[in-house]
Structures are given as structure tokens and as C-alpha cells.
Design a protein around this motif. Sequence first.
Motif, PDB file in Angstrom:
ATOM      1  N   HIS A   1       0.857  -1.187   0.000  1.00 63.40           N
ATOM      2  CA  HIS A   1       0.000   0.000   0.000  1.00 63.40           C
ATOM      3  C   HIS A   1       0.890   1.232   0.000  1.00 63.40           C
ATOM      4  N   TYR A   2       0.463   2.232  -0.719  1.00 63.29           N
ATOM      5  CA  TYR A   2       1.212   3.493  -0.724  1.00 63.29           C
ATOM      6  C   TYR A   2       0.311   4.610  -1.222  1.00 63.29           C
ATOM      7  N   GLU A   3       0.307   5.700  -0.514  1.00 63.53           N
ATOM      8  CA  GLU A   3      -0.403   6.904  -0.939  1.00 63.53           C
ATOM      9  C   GLU A   3       0.556   8.081  -0.818  1.00 63.53           C
ATOM     10  N   ASN A   4       0.597   8.906  -1.819  1.00 64.10           N
ATOM     11  CA  ASN A   4       1.462  10.078  -1.796  1.00 64.10           C
ATOM     12  C   ASN A   4       0.815  11.174  -0.932  1.00 64.10           C
ATOM     13  N   LEU A   5       1.400  11.386   0.231  1.00 64.57           N
ATOM     14  CA  LEU A   5       0.836  12.347   1.176  1.00 64.57           C
ATOM     15  C   LEU A   5       1.543  13.705   1.134  1.00 64.57           C
ATOM     16  N   THR A   6       2.517  13.844   0.233  1.00 60.46           N
ATOM     17  CA  THR A   6       3.293  15.097   0.193  1.00 60.46           C
ATOM     18  C   THR A   6       2.424  16.302  -0.171  1.00 60.46           C
ATOM     19  N   LYS A   7       1.390  16.061  -0.953  1.00 60.07           N
ATOM     20  CA  LYS A   7       0.532  17.182  -1.357  1.00 60.07           C
ATOM     21  C   LYS A   7      -0.264  17.740  -0.167  1.00 60.07           C
ATOM     22  N   PHE A   8      -0.303  16.939   0.921  1.00 62.92           N
ATOM     23  CA  PHE A   8      -0.984  17.409   2.119  1.00 62.92           C
ATOM     24  C   PHE A   8      -0.002  17.957   3.155  1.00 62.92           C
ATOM     25  N   ALA A   9       1.259  18.111   2.731  1.00 63.57           N
ATOM     26  CA  ALA A   9       2.321  18.499   3.668  1.00 63.57           C
ATOM     27  C   ALA A   9       1.996  19.800   4.408  1.00 63.57           C
ATOM     28  N   ALA A  10       1.361  20.700   3.711  1.00 63.57           N
ATOM     29  CA  ALA A  10       1.066  21.993   4.334  1.00 63.57           C
ATOM     30  C   ALA A  10      -0.069  21.897   5.346  1.00 63.57           C
ATOM     31  N   LYS A  11      -0.908  20.888   5.203  1.00 60.89           N
ATOM     32  CA  LYS A  11      -2.072  20.753   6.080  1.00 60.89           C
ATOM     33  C   LYS A  11      -1.852  19.738   7.207  1.00 60.89           C
ATOM     34  N   LEU A  12      -0.953  18.772   6.985  1.00 62.78           N
ATOM     35  CA  LEU A  12      -0.757  17.694   7.953  1.00 62.78           C
ATOM     36  C   LEU A  12       0.642  17.736   8.530  1.00 62.78           C
ATOM     37  N   ASN A  13       0.750  17.545   9.823  1.00 67.16           N
ATOM     38  CA  ASN A  13       2.073  17.386  10.418  1.00 67.16           C
ATOM     39  C   ASN A  13       2.499  15.929  10.318  1.00 67.16           C
ATOM     40  N   GLN A  14       3.727  15.606  10.731  1.00 68.28           N
ATOM     41  CA  GLN A  14       4.258  14.253  10.586  1.00 68.28           C
ATOM     42  C   GLN A  14       3.427  13.240  11.365  1.00 68.28           C
ATOM     43  N   GLU A  15       2.964  13.617  12.539  1.00 63.07           N
ATOM     44  CA  GLU A  15       2.156  12.694  13.353  1.00 63.07           C
ATOM     45  C   GLU A  15       0.852  12.340  12.643  1.00 63.07           C
ATOM     46  N   GLN A  16       0.248  13.317  12.016  1.00 69.60           N
ATOM     47  CA  GLN A  16      -1.002  13.066  11.298  1.00 69.60           C
ATOM     48  C   GLN A  16      -0.769  12.185  10.071  1.00 69.60           C
ATOM     49  N   ARG A  17       0.351  12.423   9.379  1.00 72.60           N
ATOM     50  CA  ARG A  17       0.662  11.579   8.218  1.00 72.60           C
ATOM     51  C   ARG A  17       0.941  10.136   8.652  1.00 72.60           C
TER      52      ARG A  17
END
Length: 293
Positions: free
Chosen positions: A40-56
Amino acid sequence: MKIEKVLVIADQQDKQQSALAHAKSLCKRTGAKLHIVAFHYENLTKFAAKLNQEQRDDIQNKIISSGNKWLKSEIALLNLQDDSSCEVLWEKDIVGWVKQHCESHAYDLIIKTGHRSEGLFYVPTDWHLIRNNLVPTLIVAEKKWRKKQTIMVSLDLGTHSTSKQELNQKLLDAGITFATNANMPLHICYSIPISPVLKDLGIIDKKTLVNDAKSRYLPIIETMLGDYDIPLANIHFKAGPAAKVIPSIASKCSAGLVVMGSIGRKGITAKIMGNTSESVLGLLKTDILVIQP
């Protein structure tokens, strides 16, 4: 060919779970142990501005947890608990992971469902597994082999390379193993290279070419077969390009599985010359087992 330890790549998007279905059948026939892995893999970089590392990390853990639940339910549904181990990974580079994993684990076979895109062509993951992995790889096209199907092995009998001659024996041994385990007839195919220019000019006669090949190579095939006996009618010689001959004969003999070799060309050589197995894979509607030297 021994089949004792098998790596199965499960895919949640495959509604039929063809790879797992074949793995179950293989376990039943051979007693092989499975290691089943899902990616499984989802690119979460586009949410970098909205999510902190803990949320990711939390999102990643939830996706992995859901994948684990799904995989364990599929294993239970197929009653594979005693025959398998499993893991769900957060990994984008499937081929890279498989290569590294296989370097430290002695697998006899990899099973993966083939995914076609753009009509006849398979997705890059399938191509790269065939090119870059030294473990025999079974690309599954159908969930279950139908009755009255056969196993077909494609040999390169005209080669003078020692490594390719050894590969021929590997391919035949694999074909015998699968034919015996599945209780299916074995067929052997050799596509005889022919120059289209010389053929069109009448300098080369296809019938003579085929008869000469039979006289030269039938004794070699008989030696390679050893004590395994198949009807002469199951050994096919046909002049023409392998990418056309192999699918044609596979269709004629109702093959459920085609066993063939790949020399795994890479880089510019692959772009110029291609790989026969890849050209054939785009045309075959069967399962295909690809083995490298």
C-alpha cells in the motif's frame, strides 16, 4: 523444479484474487509454504502543508491496519493459515522491495496477478519483475485453469550459448513439474528463426526448414526429457518470429500456462532489441511463467 517456498504478491484491487487462488492450488499439490505480501502506498506530500508528521503517520498506520485486516480475511477465506505467513507494507517501489527481499530469502517461485493496461500491454511492475528478478515469476492471467488445458514450454533450441542451453533445461524441468502437479499434458514449442526477405525471395522454404529442425533437435529434446514421455504430436516446430509463433501454438494446444525464458536485457539494449518474453506476454491470454538464466 522444486516448489517449496513461494512469494505471493496479493493485490486488493484484484477482485478475483487470482494470485492467491493459484497459490492455494499450488499448496495443495506440492505442500509449498507461502509468504504473502500486500503493498500500500499513498502520496501524502501534497498534504504536507495541512498535515504534520504525526497526522501523516496516523493515516499511514490506518491504511496498513485496513490492509492487514483485508489480507488476513482473504487468507482465512482460502484456509491458508497453516500454509502461509503474511505482511502488509507501505512501499511504493514494489520491484525494488521484491529484489532486495529475495536476495535474503530463498524462494522457488513468485506469483503475481498480471494487470493489463492500454489493451494488450501489462503494467510496468509486471515488466520489471520479469526483467530484473532472478526468481522464476508466474504472472497469472486467470483465477483457475480450466479443464482440458495444457502446459506449454517454449525452448530456444538454436542457441549456442551454454547459459541459454542450461536455461532450456530449466524451462523444461519447470514445465514437467507443473504438468505433473496439475495433471495436464505437456507441449513443447520451438519457433524457428526465418528471414522474411529470404522467404519472400523463395530462397528459404519453410517446410524444409521445419523438417531440418525436427531432424536436428528432436534427439536433443528426447535427451532433455529423460524418462518423461510425451507424444511426438506434442512437440511443435514452426518457422517465424517467436512473438507470433508462441501465442499461435499456445492457442492451438489450449495452453493454460506458457513457460518461457527471459535474458532480462536492460537499458539501451532492451529498447533496441526488446525481450521476446515481453513481446509474447502482450499477446498471450494464458498464465506465463518466466525464468531467467
